[in-house]
Design a protein around this motif. Sequence first.
Motif, PDB file in Angstrom:
ATOM      1  N   HIS A   1      44.379  46.598  34.310  1.00  0.00           N
ATOM      2  CA  HIS A   1      44.573  45.404  35.145  1.00  0.00           C
ATOM      3  C   HIS A   1      44.192  45.666  36.604  1.00  0.00           C
ATOM      4  O   HIS A   1      43.582  44.822  37.257  1.00  0.00           O
ATOM      5  N   PHE A   2      44.548  46.832  37.116  1.00  0.00           N
ATOM      6  CA  PHE A   2      44.173  47.179  38.483  1.00  0.00           C
ATOM      7  C   PHE A   2      42.660  47.380  38.599  1.00  0.00           C
ATOM      8  O   PHE A   2      42.047  46.987  39.596  1.00  0.00           O
TER       9      PHE A   2
ATOM     10  N   GLY B   1      30.156  48.698  37.938  1.00  0.00           N
ATOM     11  CA  GLY B   1      30.312  50.060  37.429  1.00  0.00           C
ATOM     12  C   GLY B   1      31.756  50.444  37.206  1.00  0.00           C
ATOM     13  O   GLY B   1      32.101  51.090  36.208  1.00  0.00           O
ATOM     14  N   LEU B   2      32.619  50.037  38.111  1.00  0.00           N
ATOM     15  CA  LEU B   2      34.040  50.349  37.984  1.00  0.00           C
ATOM     16  C   LEU B   2      34.615  49.753  36.707  1.00  0.00           C
ATOM     17  O   LEU B   2      35.408  50.388  36.012  1.00  0.00           O
ATOM     18  N   ASP B   3      34.202  48.557  36.372  1.00  0.00           N
ATOM     19  CA  ASP B   3      34.736  47.909  35.172  1.00  0.00           C
ATOM     20  C   ASP B   3      34.013  48.352  33.904  1.00  0.00           C
ATOM     21  O   ASP B   3      34.606  48.361  32.834  1.00  0.00           O
TER      22      ASP B   3
ATOM     23  N   ALA C   1      40.282  45.204  41.030  1.00  0.00           N
ATOM     24  CA  ALA C   1      39.424  45.847  42.029  1.00  0.00           C
ATOM     25  C   ALA C   1      37.962  45.466  41.798  1.00  0.00           C
ATOM     26  O   ALA C   1      37.227  45.196  42.760  1.00  0.00           O
ATOM     27  N   SER C   2      37.546  45.409  40.554  1.00  0.00           N
ATOM     28  CA  SER C   2      36.173  45.019  40.233  1.00  0.00           C
ATOM     29  C   SER C   2      35.878  43.599  40.689  1.00  0.00           C
ATOM     30  O   SER C   2      34.822  43.335  41.276  1.00  0.00           O
TER      31      SER C   2
ATOM     32  N   VAL D   1      43.038  50.110  47.407  1.00  0.00           N
ATOM     33  CA  VAL D   1      44.467  50.145  47.074  1.00  0.00           C
ATOM     34  C   VAL D   1      44.666  49.823  45.593  1.00  0.00           C
ATOM     35  O   VAL D   1      45.483  50.466  44.913  1.00  0.00           O
ATOM     36  N   LEU D   2      43.920  48.858  45.077  1.00  0.00           N
ATOM     37  CA  LEU D   2      44.033  48.519  43.659  1.00  0.00           C
ATOM     38  C   LEU D   2      43.627  49.689  42.769  1.00  0.00           C
ATOM     39  O   LEU D   2      44.290  49.974  41.764  1.00  0.00           O
TER      40      LEU D   2
END
Length: 126
Positions: free
Chosen positions: A62-63, A51-53, A67-68, A117-118
């Motif tokens: 890039h972050f 979902g994040l990506d 994270a994904s 953090v990412l």
Amino acid sequence: MSTRQGRGDRRFPRAVYGRGNEPDARFTLANERTFLAWLSTGLALLSVGVGLDSLAVNVQQHFRLAASVVLILAGAACPVQAWFGWVGAEVALREERSLPFPPMVALLPVLVAVSAVLVLLGLLFR
């Protein structure tokens, strides 16, 4: 129950059920619930990573991708922990030994913190 079950060698996996004595059913069922909790955790991490990506989240690309990937890898590791954790605990119960330490218990918080953090860095540098 502390006697060996006659049907123990017909259940899968034989390497687990063919060992030691049949433990109290409450402990076996608790071990099963832990197995299912690891699967649920893995599915949740996988879903958040995808979902994040996939969604239009306003985080530096890039972050967000990093994270994904971390979340998806953590989600993929959870079913592995579920299986080996279930086997280790069931064998320990049957052989009346101490329960083994699940390595993902130490690793999972680190992976979630790294992904947080990412995402934070991705928000700051967008």
